[in-house]
Design an enzyme around this catalytic site. Structure first.
Site, PDB file in Angstrom:
ATOM      1  N   LYS A 178      41.665  53.606  38.677  1.00 33.34           N
ATOM      2  CA  LYS A 178      42.109  54.283  39.909  1.00 33.34           C
ATOM      3  C   LYS A 178      42.715  53.192  40.788  1.00 33.34           C
ATOM      4  O   LYS A 178      42.029  52.324  41.302  1.00 33.34           O
ATOM      5  CB  LYS A 178      40.920  54.955  40.609  1.00 33.34           C
ATOM      6  N   GLY A 231      35.821  46.076  46.534  1.00 32.37           N
ATOM      7  CA  GLY A 231      36.272  46.639  47.809  1.00 32.37           C
ATOM      8  C   GLY A 231      35.198  46.486  48.871  1.00 32.37           C
ATOM      9  O   GLY A 231      34.427  45.520  48.854  1.00 32.37           O
ATOM     10  N   SER A 232      35.131  47.468  49.768  1.00 34.53           N
ATOM     11  CA  SER A 232      34.245  47.339  50.936  1.00 34.53           C
ATOM     12  C   SER A 232      32.806  47.749  50.609  1.00 34.53           C
ATOM     13  O   SER A 232      32.565  48.492  49.644  1.00 34.53           O
ATOM     14  CB  SER A 232      34.780  48.206  52.068  1.00 34.53           C
ATOM     15  N   GLY A 236      31.407  50.723  48.185  1.00 42.58           N
ATOM     16  CA  GLY A 236      30.561  50.266  47.071  1.00 42.58           C
ATOM     17  C   GLY A 236      29.252  51.045  47.018  1.00 42.58           C
ATOM     18  O   GLY A 236      28.798  51.453  45.940  1.00 42.58           O
ATOM     19  N   GLU A 253      31.761  44.259  43.515  1.00 44.16           N
ATOM     20  CA  GLU A 253      32.220  43.027  44.150  1.00 44.16           C
ATOM     21  C   GLU A 253      32.714  43.421  45.531  1.00 44.16           C
ATOM     22  O   GLU A 253      33.753  44.060  45.668  1.00 44.16           O
ATOM     23  CB  GLU A 253      33.329  42.408  43.281  1.00 44.16           C
ATOM     24  N   CYS A 287      38.705  38.281  49.104  1.00 48.66           N
ATOM     25  CA  CYS A 287      37.264  38.502  49.280  1.00 48.66           C
ATOM     26  C   CYS A 287      36.514  37.185  49.414  1.00 48.66           C
ATOM     27  O   CYS A 287      35.521  37.103  50.130  1.00 48.66           O
ATOM     28  CB  CYS A 287      36.712  39.336  48.139  1.00 48.66           C
ATOM     29  N   GLU A 387      33.493  40.925  57.724  1.00 46.83           N
ATOM     30  CA  GLU A 387      34.756  40.550  57.094  1.00 46.83           C
ATOM     31  C   GLU A 387      35.924  40.934  58.003  1.00 46.83           C
ATOM     32  O   GLU A 387      36.054  42.096  58.371  1.00 46.83           O
ATOM     33  CB  GLU A 387      34.877  41.340  55.780  1.00 46.83           C
TER      34      GLU A 387
HETATM   35  P1  NAD Z   1      37.817  50.499  50.240  1.00 47.76           P
HETATM   36  O1  NAD Z   1      36.650  49.801  49.718  1.00 47.76           O
HETATM   37  O2  NAD Z   1      37.538  51.810  50.933  1.00 47.76           O
HETATM   38  O3  NAD Z   1      38.895  50.822  49.092  1.00 47.76           O
HETATM   39  C1  NAD Z   1      38.955  50.170  47.856  1.00 47.76           C
HETATM   40  C2  NAD Z   1      39.193  51.173  46.740  1.00 47.76           C
HETATM   41  O4  NAD Z   1      38.151  52.145  46.745  1.00 47.76           O
HETATM   42  C3  NAD Z   1      40.496  51.966  46.851  1.00 47.76           C
HETATM   43  O5  NAD Z   1      41.049  52.137  45.562  1.00 47.76           O
HETATM   44  C4  NAD Z   1      40.035  53.308  47.392  1.00 47.76           C
HETATM   45  O6  NAD Z   1      40.887  54.369  47.068  1.00 47.76           O
HETATM   46  C5  NAD Z   1      38.699  53.474  46.722  1.00 47.76           C
HETATM   47  N1  NAD Z   1      37.770  54.397  47.401  1.00 47.76           N
HETATM   48  C6  NAD Z   1      37.675  54.654  48.734  1.00 47.76           C
HETATM   49  N2  NAD Z   1      36.705  55.557  48.973  1.00 47.76           N
HETATM   50  C7  NAD Z   1      36.172  55.882  47.775  1.00 47.76           C
HETATM   51  C8  NAD Z   1      35.112  56.756  47.363  1.00 47.76           C
HETATM   52  N3  NAD Z   1      34.411  57.475  48.249  1.00 47.76           N
HETATM   53  N4  NAD Z   1      34.816  56.819  46.053  1.00 47.76           N
HETATM   54  C9  NAD Z   1      35.483  56.084  45.150  1.00 47.76           C
HETATM   55  N5  NAD Z   1      36.508  55.261  45.470  1.00 47.76           N
HETATM   56  C10 NAD Z   1      36.837  55.158  46.770  1.00 47.76           C
HETATM   57  O7  NAD Z   1      38.574  49.509  51.197  1.00 47.76           O
HETATM   58  P2  NAD Z   1      39.638  49.781  52.349  1.00 47.76           P
HETATM   59  O8  NAD Z   1      39.238  50.954  53.212  1.00 47.76           O
HETATM   60  O9  NAD Z   1      40.973  49.847  51.724  1.00 47.76           O
HETATM   61  O10 NAD Z   1      39.489  48.429  53.192  1.00 47.76           O
HETATM   62  C11 NAD Z   1      38.460  48.308  54.160  1.00 47.76           C
HETATM   63  C12 NAD Z   1      37.813  46.946  54.133  1.00 47.76           C
HETATM   64  O11 NAD Z   1      37.269  46.693  52.842  1.00 47.76           O
HETATM   65  C13 NAD Z   1      38.713  45.742  54.360  1.00 47.76           C
HETATM   66  O12 NAD Z   1      38.938  45.506  55.709  1.00 47.76           O
HETATM   67  C14 NAD Z   1      37.952  44.630  53.716  1.00 47.76           C
HETATM   68  O13 NAD Z   1      36.993  44.129  54.602  1.00 47.76           O
HETATM   69  C15 NAD Z   1      37.256  45.311  52.569  1.00 47.76           C
HETATM   70  N6  NAD Z   1      37.951  45.065  51.283  1.00 47.76           N
HETATM   71  C16 NAD Z   1      37.438  44.118  50.479  1.00 47.76           C
HETATM   72  C17 NAD Z   1      38.059  43.836  49.282  1.00 47.76           C
HETATM   73  C18 NAD Z   1      37.515  42.786  48.362  1.00 47.76           C
HETATM   74  O14 NAD Z   1      38.236  42.270  47.526  1.00 47.76           O
HETATM   75  N7  NAD Z   1      36.253  42.480  48.441  1.00 47.76           N
HETATM   76  C19 NAD Z   1      39.203  44.517  48.910  1.00 47.76           C
HETATM   77  C20 NAD Z   1      39.706  45.516  49.748  1.00 47.76           C
HETATM   78  C21 NAD Z   1      39.042  45.774  50.925  1.00 47.76           C
END
Ligand code: NAD
Length: 484
Positions: A178, A231-232, A236, A253, A287, A387
């Site tokens: 995804k 991601g966030s 997670g 992660e 990250c 972050e």
């Molecule tokens: P996010 O964690 O919401 O999104 C990352 C991925 O998760 C995207 O592909 C998104 O579509 C998917 N996602 C979102 N909600 C989901 C759900 N309920 N179920 C399954 N998948 C889902 O991150 P964001 O909102 O794009 O960014 C917000 C904050 O997250 C950033 O400001 C940063 O602090 C952090 N972030 C960290 C990393 C990292 O590498 N650790 C990467 C991106 C964002």
């Protein structure tokens, strides 16, 4: 430099490019703020079709039954494909993500490196024989989980997909990816790379869709057998909760608030060049960024002066115009992310931090934030704990070694940590006490695809990269044979 970007990109399910059940997602160029393209938007039905195709591919043995050396060669061919097409892929990645063109090229090379490393590992995953006495022959084997689901963030859309699917395919899992809503376009090339390498239909499925719809449907799907998320923290937790209902293992992660401890005897020229990479690479959207510098009080003012000089020397603007590695930086990925980072800087100032440089949105089209240095930051401030995910360095002061480590370990995260000193004993003591999955001594980001990476605490669990990652994608089977 311009790139020809086609106006509409499709999802890839079961070896075919298809439209999305939820219509289309708009993809903007963060360097200009203008519309770049549209991408098919998956709904739960598309996710179900992709998972079903992956399950079929796993169950018919077309991937899993292959001799590992063959699978390894195919995985390596995917990397070859990316490198052969880098001139086409890198500008698209730049235009969809805002990063500079040289950073995008580096990312394509980094993605290819995962396929090289894990392709080479395909033949190395071996079980063992366990003695049970004369009447038995016992051995273990590693088997893939089956369907590996991967939910990808926008900061390194190519490298994060490569990091997961290179291992998943090497170990014989079929994948459903995804991709991120903000920059899904370049993931198209994994579908092409998989076809070039000869993977069977269903082995690689790539879909973009809303996190709350497609991401949630994928994490809750009963036929997903393993899931990897970067991601966030809140997302997670949502994913880990969804997969727990199906008793499915996951690797998380979740970012960090990583700190470099800078001792009085550190080589400051070296430290300053590490700040350039540590916090301004990819506009700080990393990250494992060096988001805090914890500096000995005796050198604090000199370090601040030099870091401010570095930040001011950065040329910031559209990534497509920045072709050579150097003191330059592109846009942040979106207006929302840029405004969030700027707001965190404003809030830090309100509670007593000093903006030594930067902190403001730039007055030009696109989503740019000035390279920022905040001083007078104290460990209790939000900016020292949360972050920012932008080009913002927080500088804190310390007096004793114990205090430095305790500040470094004082956030809920624990992804990486760094220590800068000429004293190897002091560095080793700090390294042992860091509550973090990776420690860098005198070089931020030291290591590579070969070295395991992952977090302590809220930074997540499981390890990516290195040989450790292979074990996230297989389950152990023990076979005990009673001899007559
Ligand atoms: P996010 O964690 O919401 O999104 C990352 C991925 O998760 C995207 O592909 C998104 O579509 C998917 N996602 C979102 N909600 C989901 C759900 N309920 N179920 C399954 N998948 C889902 O991150 P964001 O909102 O794009 O960014 C917000 C904050 O997250 C950033 O400001 C940063 O602090 C952090 N972030 C960290 C990393 C990292 O590498 N650790 C990467 C991106 C964002």
């Amino acid at each position: 430099m311009t790139a020809d970007v086609k106006s509409y990109w499709q999802n890839y399910i079961d070896g075919k490019f298809v439209d999305g059940g939820a219509g289309r997602i708009a993809v903007d160029d963060p360097g200009t703020g203008e519309r770049l393209a549209e991408h098919a938007c998956a709904d739960a039905g598309d996710i179900d079709r992709a998972v079903t195709a992956a399950k079929r591919c796993h169950q018919n043995g077309s991937l899993f039954d292959m001799r590992p050396v063959e699978r390894g060669r195919m995985v390596k061919k995917m990397g070859d494909y990316l490198l052969a097409n880098i001139d086409e892929i890198a500008p698209i990645l730049t235009l969809e993500s805002g990063k500079t063109l040289w950073e995008a090229r580096k990312e394509v090379e980094g993605a290819a490196r995962y396929f090289e490393y894990y392709g080479n590992q395909a033949e190395t995953l071996e079980g063992r024989s366990i003695p049970l006495g004369a009447g038995y022959f016992d051995f273990t084997t590693y088997e893939p989980y089956g369907v590996s689901a991967q939910i990808i963030p926008w900061n390194f859309p190519l490298e994060m997909t490569a990091r997961g699917i290179s291992v998943a395919l090497t170990t014989g899992n079929a994948c459903v990816i995804k991709t991120p809503e903000l920059d899904p376009l370049s993931n198209y090339f994994f579908a092409k790379a998989g076809e070039y390498a000869g993977f069977p239909d269903g082995a690689i499925n790539i879909l973009c869709g809303e996190g709350a719809v497609a991401g949630a449907a994928l994490s809750a799907h009963p036929d997903v057998n393993q899931i990897v998320f970067t991601g966030s923290v809140p997302t997670g937790i949502a994913i880990a909760s969804a997969v727990a209902k199906n008793v499915v293992p996951c690797v998380l992660e979740l970012g960090g608030k990583s700190a470099a401890i800078v001792h009085a005897d550190a080589d400051l020229d070296n430290f300053i060049s590490n700040v350039r990479w540590g916090i301004y690479f990819n506009a700080g959207q990393v990250c494992s960024a060096m988001s805090r510098a914890i500096v000995h009080e005796s050198i604090h003012d000199e370090v601040v002066e030099r870091v401010v000089g570095l930040a001011k020397s950065m040329s910031v603007g559209p990534g497509i115009e920045r072709t050579e590695a150097g003191p330059n930086m592109g846009a942040m990925v979106s207006e929302k992310q840029r405004d969030r980072a700027a707001a965190m800087c404003g809030e830090a100032e309100r509670v007593g931090a000093v903006t030594a440089t930067g902190g403001r949105k730039m007055n030009q089209p696109g989503y740019f934030l000035e390279p920022t240095v905040l001083t007078n930051v104290t460990p209790d401030m939000a900016v020292a704990n949360e972050e920012v995910f932008g080009p913002v360095l927080s500088v804190l002061k310390f007096t004793s070694d114990d205090e430095a480590v305790s500040i470094a370990n004082g956030t809920p995260y624990g992804l990486v940590g760094g220590v800068f000193t000429k004293d190897i004993d002091r560095a080793t003591h700090a390294a042992k006490r860091f509550r973090a999955g990776q420690v860098f001594v005198n070089e931020w980001f030291a290591g590579g695809v070969e070295t395991p990476f992952g977090g302590y605490g809220k930074s997540g669990y499981g390890r990516e990269k290195g040989r450790e990652a292979l074990l996230n994608y297989v389950q152990t089977k023990n076979i005990a044979i009673k001899l007559r």
